[in-house]
Motif scaffolding. Structure first.
Motif, PDB file in Angstrom:
ATOM      1  N   SER A   1       6.627   8.939   0.961  1.00  0.00           N
ATOM      2  CA  SER A   1       7.681   9.778   1.550  1.00  0.00           C
ATOM      3  C   SER A   1       8.368   9.141   2.756  1.00  0.00           C
ATOM      4  O   SER A   1       9.187   9.776   3.408  1.00  0.00           O
ATOM      5  CB  SER A   1       7.104  11.144   1.953  1.00  0.00           C
ATOM      6  OG  SER A   1       6.174  10.989   2.998  1.00  0.00           O
TER       7      SER A   1
ATOM      8  N   PHE B   1       0.854  -1.186   0.000  1.00  0.00           N
ATOM      9  CA  PHE B   1       0.000   0.000   0.000  1.00  0.00           C
ATOM     10  C   PHE B   1       0.885   1.229   0.000  1.00  0.00           C
ATOM     11  O   PHE B   1       1.889   1.281   0.706  1.00  0.00           O
ATOM     12  CB  PHE B   1      -0.916  -0.009   1.230  1.00  0.00           C
ATOM     13  CG  PHE B   1      -1.844  -1.174   1.214  1.00  0.00           C
ATOM     14  CD1 PHE B   1      -2.974  -1.152   0.416  1.00  0.00           C
ATOM     15  CD2 PHE B   1      -1.559  -2.316   1.950  1.00  0.00           C
ATOM     16  CE1 PHE B   1      -3.813  -2.251   0.359  1.00  0.00           C
ATOM     17  CE2 PHE B   1      -2.391  -3.415   1.908  1.00  0.00           C
ATOM     18  CZ  PHE B   1      -3.523  -3.383   1.108  1.00  0.00           C
TER      19      PHE B   1
ATOM     20  N   THR C   1      -1.457   7.721   6.384  1.00  0.00           N
ATOM     21  CA  THR C   1      -0.196   7.161   6.890  1.00  0.00           C
ATOM     22  C   THR C   1       0.201   7.782   8.219  1.00  0.00           C
ATOM     23  O   THR C   1       1.055   7.232   8.925  1.00  0.00           O
ATOM     24  CB  THR C   1       0.944   7.413   5.876  1.00  0.00           C
ATOM     25  OG1 THR C   1       0.390   7.436   4.566  1.00  0.00           O
ATOM     26  CG2 THR C   1       1.982   6.315   5.950  1.00  0.00           C
TER      27      THR C   1
END
Ligand SMILES: Cc1cc2nc3c(=O)[nH]c(=O)nc-3n(C[C@H](O)[C@H](O)[C@H](O)COP(=O)(O)OP(=O)(O)OC[C@H]3O[C@@H](n4cnc5c(N)ncnc54)[C@H](O)[C@@H]3O)c2cc1C
Length: 337
Positions: free
Chosen positions: A52, A47, A119
């Motif tokens: 980053s 996923f 995230t």
């Protein structure tokens, strides 16, 4: 579904690794379909949010699912607080800007952190004296074991320094679909003690900062210190700041009297950047990879042509030299694949 897909634009290191299959999902239904497809074809799944905090050391021989679920909702909790829920694919910084535009407080110190909202609980993102655990209420997840939707409360997330249940016991089991935060509508808690925020505000002649002023100060400091991934590939801090026993710290202090440390009970947190710098890595380049000239903790794709393996090997050399000089084992913050 795309085949043999270059992930170069999808990771901030700018590493040119390929995914065997790639798809982008905008809804939970699309996500479930993609997961079912991977199960039917026995494909492993990765996923991806903003890419980053990931280092791709090789091609991915499975299905990469880019999470692009969008939307923000609000619910008034009381006179002073609002519950704001953002879907996983919302860009984090844009979400912070959205909240500031509405004059909602709580996220301002986390301005300009790359990546997506979904995230943010993974490593309890933090900066300038704030971590998301300070404003986090809950997150909605998809359980990959049974494709059921569930919720994690603040306590259930087991947030720690750059850590959560999603990096530990729940690793690889849950996809975070949306995150809810409790933000203030007035009487904001202004945090200026950390880092150079106060000095930055004073330079601008601001004595009574608003949350918007704090955000601007944070953005300005970050822009002056950290490389922009659009120009130089990187993933921010490559290592966590290690926490060592107080007795070990005191021993080190005898030998390295300037060693900085932030005590907490019987433990001391030591800035990894300082340790790395003392080993002579700051600004040093080997082939395509370098330690950033202003912040040794950040490893950069200096030429734009580095492979993930080269970056990984560079980080291993740093770990070895810090271990040799200080006896401290650095842990990578970036997710290695
Ligand atoms: C210049 C720069 C500065 C940074 N500064 C900071 C900082 O100050 N503080 C800080 O905490 N971090 C910082 N980071 C790291 C990074 O911004 C954060 O870790 C961010 O939360 C990563 O988000 P992402 O969407 O890009 O994650 P990705 O890189 O896309 O994913 C990271 C990991 O999470 C998994 N994942 C992604 N989305 C989901 C989801 N919805 N559900 C389940 N798993 C998922 C991925 O599989 C991967 O393992 C910085 C990075 C850069 C490049």
């Amino acid at each position: 579904m795309q085949e043999n897909f270059s992930l170069k634009p999808y990771n901030t290191f700018g590493v040119d690794a390929k995914a065997k299959y790639f798809t982008e999902v905008q809804t939970i239904e699309e996500l479930k379909n993609a997961i079912s497809y991977s199960k039917e074809h026995s494909l492993s799944v990765l996923f991806l949010g903003g890419g980053s905090n990931i280092l791709l050391t090789k091609d991915f021989d499975g299905l990469v699912i880019k999470l692009s679920l969008k939307g923000i909702e609000e619910k008034d909790l009381n006179e002073n607080e609002v519950l704001v829920t953002a879907k996983a694919g919302e860009n984090w910084h844009e979400f912070v800007m959205y909240s500031l535009q509405k004059n909602y407080g709580g996220l301002e110190n986390l301005s300009l952190i790359p990546g997506n909202v979904g995230t943010s609980p993974m490593q309890n993102i933090g900066a300038y004296g704030t971590e998301i655990k300070d404003i986090f209420v809950s997150c909605m997840v998809l359980d990959l074991e049974n494709l059921e939707i569930g919720t994690f409360s603040l306590e259930e997330c087991h947030f720690g320094y750059r850590d959560s249940i999603f990096k530990q016991k729940g690793k690889g089991r849950y996809v975070i679909l949306e995150v809810s935060f409790k933000l203030t509508k007035k009487d904001h808690l202004i945090k200026t003690e950390y880092g150079a925020i106060k000095a930055e505000l004073e330079n601008s002649g601001i004595t009574h900062p608003t949350i918007q002023d704090v955000s601007k100060a944070v953005i300005s400091i970050r822009q002056s210190k950290l490389p922009d991934p659009k120009e130089t590939g990187n993933a921010g801090s490559f290592f966590k700041n290690p926490t060592i026993p107080l007795v070990q710290f005191e021993e080190l202090k005898k030998k390295f009297e300037n060693i900085p440390g932030y005590p907490n009970g019987d433990w001391v947190k030591v800035p990894a950047g300082w340790l790395i710098e003392q080993c002579g890595w700051k600004g040093k380049q080997l082939g395509n990879v370098a330690s950033h000239r202003l912040q040794a903790l950040v490893i950069v794709n200096a030429t734009g042509n580095a492979t993930g393996k080269e970056i990984f090997d560079f980080s291993t050399e740093i770990i070895h030299s810090v271990k040799e000089k200080f006896g401290i084992e650095l842990e990578r913050e970036v997710n290695i694949l």
